[in-house]
Design an enzyme around this catalytic site. Structure first.
Site, PDB file in Angstrom:
ATOM      1  N   ARG A  81      -3.829   1.163   2.905  1.00 46.41           N
ATOM      2  CA  ARG A  81      -4.161   1.401   1.666  1.00 46.41           C
ATOM      3  C   ARG A  81      -4.570   2.202   1.287  1.00 46.41           C
ATOM      4  NH1 ARG A  81      -5.025  -3.066   3.958  1.00 46.41           N
ATOM      5  NH2 ARG A  81      -7.122  -3.479   4.504  1.00 46.41           N
ATOM      6  N   HIS A 134       1.180 -10.842 -26.016  1.00 49.26           N
ATOM      7  CA  HIS A 134       2.304 -11.514 -26.485  1.00 49.26           C
ATOM      8  C   HIS A 134       2.284 -12.450 -25.765  1.00 49.26           C
ATOM      9  CE1 HIS A 134       2.820  -7.960 -29.563  1.00 49.26           C
ATOM     10  NE2 HIS A 134       2.324  -7.732 -28.498  1.00 49.26           N
ATOM     11  N   LYS A 180       4.935 -10.486   9.103  1.00 47.82           N
ATOM     12  CA  LYS A 180       5.710  -9.169   9.517  1.00 47.82           C
ATOM     13  C   LYS A 180       6.386 -10.278  11.315  1.00 47.82           C
ATOM     14  CE  LYS A 180       4.091  -5.189   7.103  1.00 47.82           C
ATOM     15  NZ  LYS A 180       3.305  -3.671   6.373  1.00 47.82           N
ATOM     16  N   GLU A 228      -6.763  -7.046  -0.518  1.00 45.69           N
ATOM     17  CA  GLU A 228      -6.905  -6.911   1.121  1.00 45.69           C
ATOM     18  C   GLU A 228      -7.864  -6.656   1.532  1.00 45.69           C
ATOM     19  OE1 GLU A 228      -2.921  -5.100   2.658  1.00 45.69           O
ATOM     20  OE2 GLU A 228      -2.514  -4.633   0.452  1.00 45.69           O
ATOM     21  N   SER A 259       6.737   4.848   4.033  1.00 47.01           N
ATOM     22  CA  SER A 259       6.236   3.296   4.769  1.00 47.01           C
ATOM     23  C   SER A 259       5.232   4.195   5.523  1.00 47.01           C
ATOM     24  CB  SER A 259       7.055   2.727   5.395  1.00 47.01           C
ATOM     25  OG  SER A 259       6.972   2.322   6.098  1.00 47.01           O
ATOM     26  N   GLY A 274       0.988  -1.812   0.096  1.00 46.48           N
ATOM     27  CA  GLY A 274       0.058   0.357  -0.396  1.00 46.48           C
ATOM     28  C   GLY A 274       0.681   1.367  -0.054  1.00 46.48           C
ATOM     29  N   SER A 275       2.193   1.343   0.590  1.00 50.23           N
ATOM     30  CA  SER A 275       3.052   2.251   0.596  1.00 50.23           C
ATOM     31  C   SER A 275       3.921   2.665  -0.718  1.00 50.23           C
ATOM     32  CB  SER A 275       3.894   2.522   1.574  1.00 50.23           C
ATOM     33  OG  SER A 275       3.339   2.269   2.860  1.00 50.23           O
TER      34      SER A 275
END
Ligand code: PA5
Length: 342
Positions: A140, A240, A334, A224, A88, A46-47
């Site tokens: 976000r 392609h 995280k 999300e 961030s 989102g950042s």
């Protein structure tokens, strides 16, 4: 949104025009050199999408290369003449922090764009500029804040032509689009699209590379907010390779819901490609829809089509009976990564 949106994601989407106006003023304070060798935007998820939008916005008009870094590492060309934005929202994303540390060591002009965390602390210790964002918003939903301050800083610093009018138009157009497309509006296409996506895999195609970051944003928001799988690609490149993949078995194709994102300024050749591709490839798709960006300036066109995608994602969350706000898988990942460093 009733019980399925207790933290008010729909309200945050509806506040995009307010966020756009506030975000524009935040960038005015930043001082940048008029001729950086490159503009580099570091940011994840989102950042990071703000960097993709910046690149699309300036591609035709600005002779300075724009690079987007979604990695721990910086490209070799980043040196002291580069202008680096480290974005961030939380300020604690390890990839962004690592690339930002590297940029500082290389002597680049760095600007931190964050609501706090380690990024804010490091920027203060280093005496580097910071665009301090309002806290408490899911990254976000804070999209204008991790995009427009960069545009505003570059515009007010003379790196790009003045864009105040374009920013004003974007906020107005986004407000009008949200008003017309909000899920409770009588003829909301966003609500209809969420219905087409429900029970299928959304396939988001941008008719032009200019709208690539918008297609990616639609996919990210569907992931999300609606907690669903989705894919994106862009014309003309998809002609392609991926177009051949539509030779998949018809029973499988019915599970795919296509939406093509159009720009009113896209070339006739691109429009022709979309029409031929619909005829050649999408015959067995579960649904095929097309949406066109609103507004005259590039900023308004990018943000207006993003606003529709945001509404679709929140309405799909409602239909799927999932809460659009929490992203526990990202948080857990995280957490485990940070534990593994101790
Ligand atoms: O939408 C999200 O929550 C994520 O995509 C985050 O933006 C991403 O994990 C990076 O975190 P941050 O925005 O705090 O740098």
């Amino acid at each position: 949104m009733g019980d399925h949106d207790p933290q008010g994601m729909l309200d945050l989407v509806l506040r995009l025009p307010v966020f756009c106006r506030q975000a524009w003023t935040l960038g005015r304070e930043v001082v940048v050199a008029a001729r950086p060798s490159a503009i580099v935007v570091i940011g994840m998820g989102g950042s990071g999408i703000g960097g993709d939008l910046l690149r699309a916005l300036f591609l035709d008009d600005v002779p300075v290369p724009v690079a987007v870094v979604k990695d721990y590492r910086l490209p070799a060309f980043v040196d002291r003449a580069a202008l680096v934005f480290a974005c961030s929202y939380s300020g604690n994303t390890e990839e962004t922090l690592a690339a930002y540390d590297d940029a500082s060591q290389r002597g680049a002009t760095c600007v931190a764009v964050t609501s706090g965390g380690a990024l804010r602390d490091r920027a203060a210790q280093r005496g580097q500029q910071t665009v301090l964002l309002p806290p408490g918003i899911p990254p976000r939903a804070a999209l204008p804040y991790v995009f427009l301050p960069m545009v505003s800083a570059l515009s007010h610093g003379g790196v790009v032509p003045p864009m105040d009018d374009a920013a004003h138009e974007a906020a107005e157009v986004v407000a009008a689009v949200l008003n017309a497309e909000r899920p409770d509006a009588p003829s909301s296409r966003a609500r209809a699209l969420a219905g087409a996506f429900h029970g299928r895999i959304p396939v988001i195609y941008s008719a032009t590379p200019f709208l690539e970051p918008a297609a990616q944003r639609w996919k990210d928001q569907l992931n999300e907010n609606a907690k669903t799988f989705a894919v994106w690609n862009t014309f003309p490149e998809l002609n392609h390779n991926e177009t051949v993949g539509w030779g998949l078995d018809a029973a499988l194709a019915t599970h795919l819901a296509v939406v093509v994102l159009h720009d009113p300024h896209e070339s006739d050749r691109l429009r022709r490609r979309v029409d031929i591709t619909k005829d050649l490839a999408f015959g067995s798709a579960g649904s095929v829809d097309e949406v066109t960006a609103a507004g005259s300036g590039k900023l308004a066109r990018l943000l207006s089509i993003i606003a529709i995608g945001d509404l679709v994602s929140v309405d799909l969350a409602r239909r799927r009976e999932v809460d659009p706000t929490p992203v526990p898988v990202i948080e857990e990942l995280k957490k485990r990564l940070s534990e593994s460093r101790r």
